[in-house]
Motif scaffolding. Structure first.
Motif, short mmCIF file in Angstrom:
data_model
loop_
_atom_site.label_atom_id
_atom_site.label_comp_id
_atom_site.label_asym_id
_atom_site.label_seq_id
_atom_site.Cartn_x
_atom_site.Cartn_y
_atom_site.Cartn_z
N TRP A 4 30.80 29.81 41.89
CA TRP A 4 31.60 30.49 40.59
C TRP A 4 30.68 32.27 40.19
CZ3 TRP A 4 31.35 32.05 35.93
CH2 TRP A 4 33.14 32.92 35.41
N GLN A 5 31.97 32.90 40.37
CA GLN A 5 31.41 34.90 40.19
C GLN A 5 32.11 34.83 38.90
OE1 GLN A 5 30.95 37.26 42.93
NE2 GLN A 5 29.47 36.03 43.82
N PRO A 6 31.93 35.53 38.12
CA PRO A 6 32.79 36.22 36.79
C PRO A 6 34.00 37.18 37.14
CG PRO A 6 30.65 36.36 36.16
CD PRO A 6 30.57 36.15 37.66
N ASP A 7 34.67 38.23 36.52
CA ASP A 7 35.85 38.21 36.09
C ASP A 7 36.17 38.89 37.92
OD1 ASP A 7 36.61 41.18 35.89
OD2 ASP A 7 35.07 42.80 36.34
N ALA A 8 37.21 37.73 37.70
CA ALA A 8 38.29 37.59 39.38
C ALA A 8 39.05 38.89 39.18
CB ALA A 8 38.54 36.07 39.59
N ARG A 9 39.48 38.72 37.75
CA ARG A 9 40.86 39.82 37.71
C ARG A 9 39.36 41.24 37.94
NH1 ARG A 9 45.48 41.59 35.35
NH2 ARG A 9 45.92 38.80 34.90
N GLY A 10 38.89 41.80 37.64
CA GLY A 10 38.25 43.18 37.90
C GLY A 10 37.58 43.27 39.26
N ARG A 11 37.00 42.13 39.90
CA ARG A 11 36.69 42.24 41.97
C ARG A 11 38.46 42.20 42.14
NH1 ARG A 11 34.64 36.72 41.30
NH2 ARG A 11 34.66 36.62 43.25
N LEU A 12 39.34 41.43 41.75
CA LEU A 12 40.39 41.98 42.81
C LEU A 12 40.69 43.44 42.19
CD1 LEU A 12 42.59 38.44 41.87
CD2 LEU A 12 41.25 38.81 44.19
N THR A 43 44.33 32.28 43.43
CA THR A 43 43.59 32.86 42.55
C THR A 43 43.57 34.68 42.47
OG1 THR A 43 41.66 32.22 43.43
CG2 THR A 43 41.43 33.71 42.01
N PHE A 44 44.56 35.46 43.49
CA PHE A 44 45.39 36.79 43.59
C PHE A 44 46.54 36.43 42.78
CE2 PHE A 44 48.51 39.90 44.43
CZ PHE A 44 47.69 40.99 44.31
N TYR A 45 47.43 35.51 43.03
CA TYR A 45 49.03 35.08 42.36
C TYR A 45 49.32 33.98 40.61
CZ TYR A 45 50.69 36.66 47.07
OH TYR A 45 51.43 37.41 47.86
N ARG A 46 47.68 33.91 40.86
CA ARG A 46 47.23 33.35 39.90
C ARG A 46 47.26 34.73 38.20
NH1 ARG A 46 42.57 32.22 37.57
NH2 ARG A 46 41.87 31.52 39.04
N LEU A 47 47.00 35.77 38.71
CA LEU A 47 46.26 36.47 37.70
C LEU A 47 47.06 37.74 38.16
CD1 LEU A 47 42.48 37.03 38.92
CD2 LEU A 47 43.83 36.30 37.21
N PHE A 48 48.17 38.29 39.04
CA PHE A 48 48.66 38.72 39.18
C PHE A 48 50.54 38.23 40.14
CE2 PHE A 48 44.54 41.11 39.49
CZ PHE A 48 44.55 41.99 38.91
N GLY A 49 51.57 39.62 40.04
CA GLY A 49 52.46 39.19 40.43
C GLY A 49 52.69 38.91 41.89
N ALA A 54 47.52 45.30 40.65
CA ALA A 54 46.70 44.64 40.47
C ALA A 54 45.75 46.63 40.62
CB ALA A 54 45.83 44.46 42.65
N LEU A 55 47.25 47.40 41.11
CA LEU A 55 47.17 48.83 40.00
C LEU A 55 47.25 49.45 39.05
CD1 LEU A 55 45.37 51.19 42.04
CD2 LEU A 55 48.43 51.75 42.76
#
Length: 190
Positions: A4-12, A43-49, A54-55
């Motif tokens: 596991w790596q942190p900051d999934a939102r930032g990485r995406l 994971t993407f869809y969990r964080l962004f619609g 993402a932009l």
């Protein structure tokens, strides 16, 4: 099993930005973004619609800065709005010109992103107008002050991202606000 790596939102967000610059918005898929970030589509869809988000994910922070400044600033309605945009420029956009220029180029390349940018600005307008109304201003005054301030911001922003610009966004907001005051003043007061 992957570690596991942190900051999934930032990485995406970073992966999306890189891919949009490399391939263009339309040619980039959610799977591409997730893969570049070392994550899966779920994971993407969990964080962004959707991939546009993402932009545009920082819009909430912009609204918070603007509303907080409106609430804390004691001045005339237009001056309050200008102060809010200047603070946003100083807190959010300082030292980010090249990044913002690249982001703007991505937006300008896609009608879908241009539409989303307009909706984002609409949300900023609503947040500022609501904050002015909370200070006791009537709807017309709040709307006129906000729309005038947003116009100043848009003109200043366009000057800031233009090639060859070297002034700060906050300086350009102050400059454009002065220009608006000058053209709306009676002839003897210019």
């Amino acid at each position: 099993m992957a570690r596991w790596q942190p900051d999934a939102r930032g990485r995406l967000e970073a992966a999306a930005f890189e891919l949009f610059r490399e391939r263009g918005f339309e040619q980039t898929t959610v799977a591409d973004i997730a893969g570049r970030a070392g994550l899966d589509k779920r994971t993407f869809y969990r964080l962004f619609g959707d991939k546009r988000e993402a932009l545009f994910s920082g819009s909430g922070h912009l609204e918070e800065v603007l509303a907080k400044t409106v609430a804390e600033t004691d001045a005339g309605p237009f001056e309050v709005v200008i102060a809010a945009f200047e603070r946003m420029a100083e807190e959010v956009f300082v030292d980010r010109l090249e990044l913002v220029r690249a982001r703007q180029a991505i937006i300008e390349s896609s009608p879908e992103l241009q539409e989303r940018e307009l909706r984002k600005v609409g949300s900023l307008v609503a947040a500022v107008t609501t904050a002015l109304r909370a200070k006791g201003l009537d709807e017309t005054t709040a709307t006129l002050a906000t729309e005038s301030g947003v116009t100043v911001f848009r003109v200043a922003y366009a000057r800031w991202v233009a090639p060859g610009s070297d002034a700060s966004l906050a300086e350009l907001i102050a400059e454009v606000a002065a220009e608006l005051r000058a053209i709306t003043s009676p002839p003897g007061r210019r």
